[in-house]
Scaffold this active site. Structure first.
Site, PDB file in Angstrom:
ATOM      1  N   HIS A 344      11.518   4.383 -18.846  1.00  0.00           N
ATOM      2  CA  HIS A 344      11.009   3.013 -18.859  1.00  0.00           C
ATOM      3  C   HIS A 344       9.912   2.844 -19.895  1.00  0.00           C
ATOM      4  CE1 HIS A 344       7.157   3.916 -16.750  1.00  0.00           C
ATOM      5  NE2 HIS A 344       7.870   4.811 -16.087  1.00  0.00           N
ATOM      6  N   CYS A 363       8.268  10.248 -14.576  1.00  0.00           N
ATOM      7  CA  CYS A 363       9.174   9.448 -15.398  1.00  0.00           C
ATOM      8  C   CYS A 363       9.045   9.829 -16.880  1.00  0.00           C
ATOM      9  CB  CYS A 363       8.865   7.957 -15.233  1.00  0.00           C
ATOM     10  SG  CYS A 363       9.141   7.334 -13.558  1.00  0.00           S
TER      11      CYS A 363
END
Length: 412
Positions: A344, A363
């Site tokens: 992301h 992430c």
């Protein structure tokens, strides 16, 4: 002197013989009378003279009775809807057959050329009562009608399944085929036998059961780029075990795109994408920090969202935790695991660390332009290999961790 013997008259002897004969016939006549009443007086009953009847009549046994083998049996319960419904006769022929549900829905069937066999040509439905009426004729021309009934497998023993990818989807080379059954499967061999998987590239693969309800299939190496995979599932009527019966047949065609495999390096802080084995772009990233290191190994990209909303509580963080970030709106998200690892666009506070340090909660974070480029150029089924991280492998069912299982163990 010899005795005076008078010769017997021939008429008397004949009477004695006649009386004896009558006695013999009288004794035998009892047997004949029991078997064939017609001998008692009057002509024999006609074997071909009776009309359609629903019970056997009384007649001389010169015509063999029709032998009938009907399936399912009268009054049968929990009949598999895929089981053949059939009628076979001997010493006669089938005149007509009707099979219909209690609600009145007819099931088609056909009689063979010899008129001795009938079978349904359409499947039955689950949890349904059926009435089965057939008329047969013996060799004397007499017809007999019989009606029986049975019920199919109840809803409590009907099994369905969710299949992914969906028919017609285009996915990356790393996407396993997945079936999740609504009921436990103990008869795995029967399920695998009923599923035929072929590819235009000629690849073969193997099933791997993660639980008694979930099975996946993949080849030894990634799917061939730009090929088509066909999964033909003829599972209707297959006994999954414990009386659970599958209720569907389904054919799924999956289109495989270009081979897109990225390498995310937690030490170099880079993300390099190769398309069809040719490197096309390297971008700076920040990955999981020491407390939340990114999971190593292969991850298959799952769902994508242009905008998403992250909550720290979803990964177990509480407000008094130094790593707690509350809630945040995030852009260009692509899911890597069910537990919450994503590709992301990083939060603005992390921009200075992109390409320099790992500060995420597991992430892979990008600058805005990099996140947008990956979002536009990668999708479902594409692969990211995470290297040089202190993290362990994610659970194989926490997303699609199939490629982290050695082939010798997967094909087992």
């Amino acid at each position: 002197m010899e005795p005076d013997v008078k010769p017997r008259r021939r008429g008397t002897a004949k009477k004695i013989i006649a009386v004896a004969a009558v006695c013999i016939l009288a004794a035998v006549g009892g047997v004949f009378a029991a078997v064939a009443p017609g001998l008692a007086g009057g002509p024999l009953e006609s074997e071909a003279g009776s009309a359609l009847r629903t019970s056997p009549g009384i007649a001389s046994p010169v015509v063999p009775p029709v032998k009938v083998d009907a399936a399912p049996a009268d009054g049968a319960k929990q009949v598999n809807p895929a089981a053949p419904v059939s009628l076979k006769v001997g010493n006669g022929t089938i005149q007509r057959v009707t099979l219909a549900s209690i609600a009145g829905k007819s099931i088609d069937g056909s009689i063979d050329a010899g008129g001795t066999s009938w079978s349904a040509t359409a499947p039955l439905e689950f949890n349904t009562g059926y009435s089965y009426t057939y008329v047969v004729k013996d060799s004397a021309g007499r017809e007999t009608s019989t009606t029986q009934s049975f019920n199919t497998v109840s809803s409590s023993h009907e099994a369905d399944a969710a299949i992914y990818p969906l028919n017609g989807m285009k996915v990356g080379v790393g996407q396993p085929l997945q079936i999740i059954f609504s009921e436990p499967v103990t008869n795995r061999a029967a399920v695998e036998k009923a599923i035929k998987i072929t590819t235009t590239a000629g690849q073969t693969g193997a099933f791997h059961w993660y639980s008694d309800t979930m099975v996946r299939y993949r080849p030894e190496n990634f799917w061939a780029a730009n090929s088509t995979v066909t999964m033909d599932m003829q599972l209707f009527g297959v006994d999954l075990g414990n009386g659970q019966i599958a209720n569907f047949n389904k054919k799924v065609n999956v289109n495989i795109g270009d081979k897109k495999v990225a390498i995310a390096d937690a030490t170099a802080h880079t993300f390099t994408l190769s398309v069809n084995d040719q490197p096309v772009k390297t971008l700076p990233v920040s990955m999981g920090d020491k407390r939340f290191p990114s999971a190593k190994g292969y991850a298959v990209l799952m769902e994508k969202n242009r905008f998403d909303h992250f909550r720290a509580a979803s990964i177990g963080l509480k407000p008094d935790d130094p790593a707690y970030y509350g809630e945040a709106d995030v852009e260009y998200t692509i899911r890597l695991t069910l537990s919450g690892a994503y590709i992301h666009q990083a939060l603005e506070s992390a921009y200075p660390y992109i390409g320099n340090a790992n500060v995420s909660h597991g992430c892979i974070g990008f600058l805005p332009d990099g996140a947008a480029w990956v979002f536009d150029n990668m999708g479902t089924g594409d692969v990211v290999q995470i290297i040089n991280t202190e993290g362990d492998y994610a659970a194989n069912t926490d997303g699609y961790g199939d490629w982290n299982i050695p082939w010798s163990e997967y094909d087992n």
